[in-house]
Design a protein around this motif. Sequence first.
Motif, PDB file in Angstrom:
ATOM      1  N   ALA A 192      78.184  36.266  71.186  1.00  0.00           N
ATOM      2  CA  ALA A 192      78.330  35.447  72.398  1.00  0.00           C
ATOM      3  C   ALA A 192      78.384  36.309  73.649  1.00  0.00           C
ATOM      4  O   ALA A 192      77.809  35.958  74.689  1.00  0.00           O
ATOM      5  CB  ALA A 192      79.594  34.587  72.289  1.00  0.00           C
ATOM      6  N   PRO A 244      81.091  30.726  74.452  1.00  0.00           N
ATOM      7  CA  PRO A 244      80.059  30.909  75.498  1.00  0.00           C
ATOM      8  C   PRO A 244      80.394  30.224  76.819  1.00  0.00           C
ATOM      9  O   PRO A 244      80.248  30.830  77.888  1.00  0.00           O
ATOM     10  CB  PRO A 244      78.806  30.318  74.855  1.00  0.00           C
ATOM     11  CG  PRO A 244      79.025  30.513  73.382  1.00  0.00           C
ATOM     12  CD  PRO A 244      80.482  30.271  73.178  1.00  0.00           C
ATOM     13  N   SER A 245      80.860  28.983  76.767  1.00  0.00           N
ATOM     14  CA  SER A 245      81.145  28.259  78.007  1.00  0.00           C
ATOM     15  C   SER A 245      82.303  28.893  78.761  1.00  0.00           C
ATOM     16  O   SER A 245      82.243  29.084  79.996  1.00  0.00           O
ATOM     17  CB  SER A 245      81.483  26.797  77.707  1.00  0.00           C
ATOM     18  OG  SER A 245      80.349  26.131  77.207  1.00  0.00           O
ATOM     19  N   ALA A 253      74.913  37.921  74.462  1.00  0.00           N
ATOM     20  CA  ALA A 253      73.979  36.918  74.989  1.00  0.00           C
ATOM     21  C   ALA A 253      74.130  36.741  76.498  1.00  0.00           C
ATOM     22  O   ALA A 253      73.189  36.305  77.176  1.00  0.00           O
ATOM     23  CB  ALA A 253      74.197  35.578  74.284  1.00  0.00           C
ATOM     24  N   GLN A 254      75.297  37.070  77.049  1.00  0.00           N
ATOM     25  CA  GLN A 254      75.530  36.888  78.477  1.00  0.00           C
ATOM     26  C   GLN A 254      75.542  38.209  79.243  1.00  0.00           C
ATOM     27  O   GLN A 254      75.930  38.250  80.415  1.00  0.00           O
ATOM     28  CB  GLN A 254      76.855  36.142  78.687  1.00  0.00           C
ATOM     29  CG  GLN A 254      76.814  34.736  78.112  1.00  0.00           C
ATOM     30  CD  GLN A 254      78.013  33.894  78.507  1.00  0.00           C
ATOM     31  OE1 GLN A 254      78.567  34.057  79.577  1.00  0.00           O
ATOM     32  NE2 GLN A 254      78.400  32.979  77.630  1.00  0.00           N
ATOM     33  N   ARG A 306      81.329  32.167  80.379  1.00  0.00           N
ATOM     34  CA  ARG A 306      80.580  31.988  81.635  1.00  0.00           C
ATOM     35  C   ARG A 306      81.525  31.715  82.796  1.00  0.00           C
ATOM     36  O   ARG A 306      81.298  32.161  83.922  1.00  0.00           O
ATOM     37  CB  ARG A 306      79.557  30.863  81.489  1.00  0.00           C
ATOM     38  CG  ARG A 306      78.269  31.284  80.792  1.00  0.00           C
ATOM     39  CD  ARG A 306      77.201  30.215  80.896  1.00  0.00           C
ATOM     40  NE  ARG A 306      77.540  29.049  80.092  1.00  0.00           N
ATOM     41  CZ  ARG A 306      77.216  28.918  78.799  1.00  0.00           C
ATOM     42  NH1 ARG A 306      76.538  29.883  78.186  1.00  0.00           N
ATOM     43  NH2 ARG A 306      77.545  27.836  78.132  1.00  0.00           N
TER      44      ARG A 306
END
Length: 348
Positions: free
Chosen positions: A240, A215-216, A243-244, A219
Motif C-alpha cells: 500500500a 490506502p485511503s 503504491a503511493q 492518502r
Amino acid sequence: MLNVQRILLDSRPGSNGVPVPENFRMENQSIPLDLKEGEVLIRTLFLSVDPYMRCRMNEDTGAKYLTPWELSECVDGGGVAIVESSRYPGLSPGDMVTSFNCRWQTQDIVNGGLLQKVDPQLVDGHSSYFLGTVGMPGLTALLGIREKGHVIKGANQTMVVSGAAGACGSISGQIGRLDGCMRVVGICGSDEKCRALVEELGFSSALNYRWGDIPSRLRECCPDGVDVYFDNVGGPISDAVIAQMNEGGHVILCGQISQYNKDVPYPPPLSEATQEALRSKNITRERFMVLNYMEKHAAGILQLSDWVRTGRVKVLETVVNGIENMGVAFCSMMTGGNIGKQIVKVSA
C-alpha cells in the motif's frame, strides 16, 4: 562451581510457523569457576529480543550471516553485562560490556575478545539503551536513513515508517524528522502506539493498520505522496505504501516481520503490481544491512548518544523482568506487544 540459570531452545515453531513461549526452556546449570587466560566472568544485566531472532529458530535461517539456534542449546543474542572478574587485558571488574552473542544466562564465562567495553555516561546510566536507541536498532535507523533514504533538508519530503512503534521504527521516524523530512507518518498496530508516536516522539501523524483501508488513510496523512519509506514489515502494508510513492522515491528495506513466520525466501517476493510500481516510478529498493557499515558505527553511536542526552531523540522501552520470561517477551514482541525496544531485565 558457578550456578546459573539459562534459556535453551526446546523446540522449533510448529506447522503454522508461529513461535510460542514453550519453544524455550529454562534450566539450572553449574559451570566450573576457573577463568583461563583471555576469559571473563560476566553478570548479565539486560538481554535483547529482536525480530531477526525468529529466523534463528529455523533449521535454516535463510541468511548466510545468521546461524540457527540448535535444539537443547543455550540461546544467544544482544546483551549488556558487568565484568565480575577478568583474565583479559583491557577488561576489569566493574566494566560494562555489550555483545551481539550474549548467551541467555544469568552469568557466563566468555572470551573477552567477543565483548565490547561501553561507557555508561553515553546513556546517562541507562544501560539498556545500548540494546536499543544507542545500539544496533539505533544504528540501523540512522545508517539506513543516511545510506539509503536520501533525505534532503528543505526538499519537503514525506517519510513513512512501518513497524513505527518498534525498536527501530520509533527511532527512524525521529531521525527522519531531525534530518529534514517535512512530514513523518508512522504505521503501527494500536491506538495507544499511535498516540505515543505523535505525542511523545513527534511524528506528524500515525495510523493503526488494524482499522483497515490503509490506502485511503495513507492518502489523508500523505497528501503529497511518499518520498521515503522505512520498511520494517513487508506484506500488504508495504504494498500500500509503495503504491503511493512518488517518482524517484526510496525504500529502505530494513525488515519484513510480517513474513518471518512464513516459508518464503528473504527478502520475500513482491506482487506484480508492486514490482511494476517500483519500475515505472524509478523507486530504489535495496536491502539494507547495518553490518555492512561497521566503519561508521562508532561515529553513529556518538551521534545517537548526543541526541538522546539532549532530548532530541526520545526513548521508548518495554521491559520484562526475569530471565525466565525470555520466551514470553520474545513472542510478545513478535506480535507487537511492545512499544519501543523490548528488553528483558536479568539483574540489577
